[in-house]
Design an enzyme around this catalytic site. Structure first.
Site, short mmCIF file in Angstrom:
data_model
loop_
_atom_site.label_atom_id
_atom_site.label_comp_id
_atom_site.label_asym_id
_atom_site.label_seq_id
_atom_site.Cartn_x
_atom_site.Cartn_y
_atom_site.Cartn_z
N PHE A 128 0.79 -1.22 0.00
CA PHE A 128 0.00 0.00 0.00
C PHE A 128 0.82 1.27 0.00
CE2 PHE A 128 0.33 -1.26 4.47
CZ PHE A 128 0.78 -0.10 5.04
N GLY A 129 2.05 1.21 -0.46
CA GLY A 129 2.81 2.44 -0.54
C GLY A 129 4.27 2.17 -0.84
N ASP B 192 -2.15 -13.57 0.78
CA ASP B 192 -1.52 -12.93 -0.37
C ASP B 192 -0.07 -13.38 -0.52
OD1 ASP B 192 -1.46 -11.37 -2.61
OD2 ASP B 192 -1.13 -9.48 -1.55
#
Ligand code: NAG
Ligand code: NAG
Ligand code: NAG
Ligand code: NAG
Ligand code: NAG
Ligand code: NAG
Ligand code: NAG
Length: 831
Positions: free
Chosen positions: A521-522, A637
């Site tokens: 996420f970044g 994941d």
């Protein structure tokens, strides 16, 4: 006296007259046979870190030859003539005819020599290096004849090794000064004791004075201050001659450990602003830290009064002594163990008492077994085992005969289990514990809630509407309830808070130069803390709504986990509308890069052994998530880009943004929000949102095939060969032609059987029905050949058949190809 004039000396003499200074420094780091140094001269290392020359300690007039810091000349790290001081300033350092570096006084007497025995004369030079090492070179052969790092004094520096040879007992240790003004060898020595499980010791006149507790591969588990990311980067390495080497991390700022004349071992860091040393660690701190203060079978807690108490089930050996604070004689067992009674070979009448947060006793031995329940069953079945403990890195430790130097630490340490007669275990003393524990838990919970509320408030500034959406998403997910409960239990105290400023400085203000990749996420940046520790900083993009939830999720999940195959979270930062996570830095980046980045193939190609150990390592990490940790965690994941590799190519699972924690009796979850990555998702998860351990096993199987073949599952997608990676593997495996399937770099007929077995196991993992897939511990047993016969593998469902029909709408076909696998898909189902 014969003075050899040379230009440097002349320059120095001139300088001496111009500048009213007591010492002058040659612009060289080397003493040669033509350059001698006298009392007023020093030589300085190339980077101007250390100087070598004469000094006078405080409160005395004696002169000594030594090494000291350029920034702080009174900080001496090494002394040559420790026991033979000069009484005047007539000392001269020369290279003698035989090649030794020698200190002589005005009467040409040798006070000190490097003492390298040589039968013939050599052409040598002595050099002071930026590490603080003084080395003597043989110029003609460029061999190292002598170095001060092998004869250290009282200071331990990065690059200096404390050495212990387990065969010969030969050690390299630190030795304290007599007192602040006398560098002669004092009473205290500090060194490594490597036998069994390595530990650091301070000895006073050869008997133990302080002990660090066992080295677990990451930290010394008996040192309170070691449980902090700032005190990280120590290593213990060994060679095949039985030498063990303990080293300290190297930083940008000068750092040293030293032992003073009263036996205190301190770590100090140079503070550039104050131009002085900051003490960052010292031991012993309290009386409890001193070796076996309380005697055998007793525990020490500096917060109690008196500090010593017998372990439960034990009583003072000599009650009168104990009463007056003389604890050395220790305690003895109150009731004989079943084990000790005649005729009894097994300890079935005995139980174990758990003591939390302990510095484990000395003389720990290791036995086979990695899991806590294995430790217990081995210990309980062998009467010579009187206590055991478990550390995720060491495995099982156990003790015989005596429990020596037991101490309770403050919220860190391991659980120690001691063998007691069953009847001792149901003691009324229990009640005290029943009162104390709820109080502690209550207090911890309150602090946590406050912390989380604070975290939340920082995040919510001006984002209220967004947050409502997050909460809605959370509550639409049935497992979110479990997650929310866990948020309240997360132990933030174990997690360090970093300030924004620290991280900005560490990463050069998040410069592109420090950018190392893009995580879930970044962006992720590489950073260097002032103590030299390398970190990876994951910065949540402020625009990302989804990231907010994942941030908390990752903190919750990973802060509870500790395993050699999981990446370690060092801390977090919540400041200035920023959320950041700080991890240990992995020099070999991700598995994804090693396997698929064709631009750097030459250095990154992995041989068969490495690949196999990577597969096993990921499997062990997964087993820990599924079974061995206190919680059951589904990662959801798993893929090569979420597996990082350390400098020895050990795999570490990362990115827990999607992970879900299960209650211990839940077996599978259901979610409306399918997250994961195309190509790795099990069919039942992608299609029905059902996830379980077995959906992680599926992803693991895909990853195994990718590691073996070095092809991405999706790369087949655009090719004529529409079988997909799984289909292709199955086809070639059933044709007994696995060598055609695997990467040609490892395809060798010598290991054909191993390879084929590995493909077979992978195919078992990617079977369509989750019940057919083996659990991860079975997979590991198959890999290690504890299970020899493998069941037949069913033909896998060709991934793209269902993927195409399911995701066809969201993924335009033109985009399908190289990039798709790098993204994490989030599909919100309209339920
Ligand atoms: C010391 O030795 C040097 C030559 O090695 C000699 O010239 C000098 O006179 C000696 N000094 C004394 C005091 O013996
Ligand atoms: C040098 O070696 C000799 C003989 O081994 C020894 O007596 C002497 O003390 C040593 N000197 C130093 C300075 O280590
Ligand atoms: C020693 O080595 C240096 C540097 O190589 C050289 O200049 C010098 O002449 C040598 N001296 C002797 C005595 O061999
Ligand atoms: C240090 O020790 C020496 C002898 O070991 C003694 O003569 C001296 O007085 C001591 N100095 C201090 C400051 O204690
Ligand atoms: C040794 O270090 C400890 C801790 O820093 C300090 O309290 C003690 O006074 C020191 N002893 C001497 C002799 O300097
Ligand atoms: C137990 O000890 C008694 C004597 O002390 C002996 O007669 C008996 O055979 C022993 N039993 C076993 C199972 O060893
Ligand atoms: C118990 O453990 C000790 C130490 O490892 C070992 O020497 C001994 O053989 C063991 N005894 C049994 C019965 O397993």
């Amino acid at each position: 006296m014969n003075i050899k004039i040379n230009p440097l000396l002349l320059q120095c003499v001139l300088l001496f007259f111009c500048v009213p200074s007591h010492s002058s420094s040659f612009k060289t780091d080397t003493i040669t046979s033509t350059l001698t140094i006298k009392d007023s001269d020093t030589i300085e290392s190339l980077g101007r870190v250390f100087r070598f020359g004469f000094f006078t300690p405080k409160n005395t007039k004696n002169r000594y030859l030594g090494i000291f810091y350029s920034v702080s000349e009174e900080t001496v790290i090494w002394v040559a003539n420790r026991d033979k001081p000069l009484s005047d300033s007539s000392g001269t350092v020369i290279i003698a005819k035989d090649g030794n570096l020698v200190l002589i006084n005005g009467r040409n007497q040798t006070l000190w020599s490097t003492n390298v025995t040589t039968a013939f004369s050599r052409n040598t030079s002595a050099q002071i290096q930026d590490t603080g090492n003084l080395v003597l070179w043989d110029i003609s052969t460029s061999t190292l004849l002598w170095q001060s790092f092998l004869q250290p004094c009282d200071v331990f520096l990065p690059k200096l090794n404390l050495i212990d040879n387990i065969y010969t007992g030969k050690k390299v240790v630190l030795s304290s000064w007599r007192n602040g003004s006398d560098p002669e060898v004092g009473s205290f020595t500090v060194g490594l004791k490597a036998l069994k499980i390595p530990q650091i010791f301070t000895w006073k006149n050869e008997s133990p004075y302080w002990r660090s507790g066992p080295w677990n591969g990451q930290i010394l588990i008996g040192v309170q201050d070691m449980y902090s990311p700032y005190n990280d980067g120590f290593t213990v390495k060994n060679d095949n001659l039985g030498n063990f080497y303990f080293t300290a991390p190297e930083g940008n700022l000068p750092m040293r450990f030293s032992v003073n004349s009263t036996g205190s071992l301190t770590q100090t860091l140079w503070n550039e602003k104050r131009r002085d040393w900051d003490i960052s660690f010292s031991a012993p701190k309290t009386e409890c830290d001193i070796y076996n203060t309380c005697g055998n079978f007793a525990t020490c807690n500096s917060k109690d009064s008196p500090i010593c108490s017998c372990l439960r089930g034990f009583e003072p050996r000599v009650i009168e002594e104990w009463g007056v604070g003389n604890w050395r004689s220790g305690c003895v067992r109150r009731k004989q163990l079943k084990c000790e009674q005649r005729n009894s070979s097994s300890g079935h009448g005995d139980g174990f008492l758990r003591l939390q947060f302990m510095k484990v006793p000395d003389f720990a031995e290791q036995f086979q077994g990695r899991r806590l329940d294995e430790c217990r069953s081995r210990c309980s079945s062998n009467c010579s085992c009187i206590a055991y403990a478990h550390d995720p890195y060491i495995g099982c430790m156990f003790w015989r005969e005596n429990l020596i130097d037991v101490q309770r630490l403050d919220g860190v340490g391991v659980d120690l289990y001691i063998r007691l007669k069953k009847s001792e275990l149901d003691d009324p003393e229990d009640k005290k514990v029943f009162i104390i524990i709820p109080v502690i838990i209550g207090f911890a919970t309150i602090s946590l809630i406050i912390f989380i509320a604070w975290c939340w408030m920082v995040k919510t500034k001006g984002e209220k509407t967004k947050d409502r959406k997050v909460l809605e998403t959370l509550s639409s997910d049935s497992t979110a309830i479990v997650l929310k409960d866990e948020i309240e239990k997360v132990n933030i105290e174990e997690l360090s808070l970093f300030s924004f400023e620290t991280l900005a400085n560490a990463t050069n203000h998040f410069s592109d130069y420090n950018f190392i990749g893009r995580g879930g996420f970044g962006p992720v940046y590489k950073g260097n803390l002032p103590n030299g520790k390398e970190i990876a900083v994951k910065r949540l993009s402020s625009a990302s709504l989804q990231g907010n939830e994942e941030f908390m999720n990752e903190v919750v999940v990973i802060s509870k986990l500790q395993h050699r195959n999981l990446v370690r979270l060092l801390g977090c930062c919540v400041e200035r509308d920023e959320n950041m996570l700080i991890y240990e830095y992995m020099p070999n980046k991700s598995l994804d890069g090693c396997l698929f980045d064709r631009t750097h193939t030459s250095e990154k190609i992995l041989d068969w052994k490495t690949r196999f150990s990577i597969i096993e390592g990921i499997g062990r990490g997964l087993l820990y998530l599924h079974r061995d940790s206190r919680l059951k965690i589904i990662h959801r994941d798993l893929k090569p880009s979420n597996v990082l590799l350390d400098e020895d190519w050990n795999p570490k699972i990362s990115d827990f943004g999607m992970a879900r924690i299960f209650g211990s009796n839940e077996d599978y979850g259901n979610t409306a929000r399918v997250v994961g990555t195309y190509g790795y998702m099990a069919p039942e998860y992608a299609m029905e949102g059902k996830f379980s351990e077995k959906s992680d096993v599926f992803s693991f199987g895909v990853m195994m095939l990718e590691i073996l073949s070095r092809k991405k599952n999706t790369h087949y997608y655009n090719q004529e060969l529409s079988l997909g990676l799984l289909g292709c593997a199955w086809k070639l495996w059933s044709e007994e032609n696995c060598l055609a399937f695997v990467d040609q770099m490892i395809a060798s007929s010598n290991i054909e059987e191993d390879i084929s077995r590995c493909v077979h196991i992978a195919l078992l993992c990617v079977q369509e029905f989750s019940d057919d897939r083996p659990a991860i511990q079975i997979v590991l047993s198959m890999l290690s050949r504890e299970i020899l016969d493998l069941p037949m593998a069913e033909q896998p469902l060709f991934a793209e058949k269902w993927n195409r029909s399911h995701f066809g709408m969201t993924q335009p076909t033109t985009q399908v190809g190289y990039s798709i696998n790098d993204l994490t898909l989030t599909v919100l189902d309209g339920r």
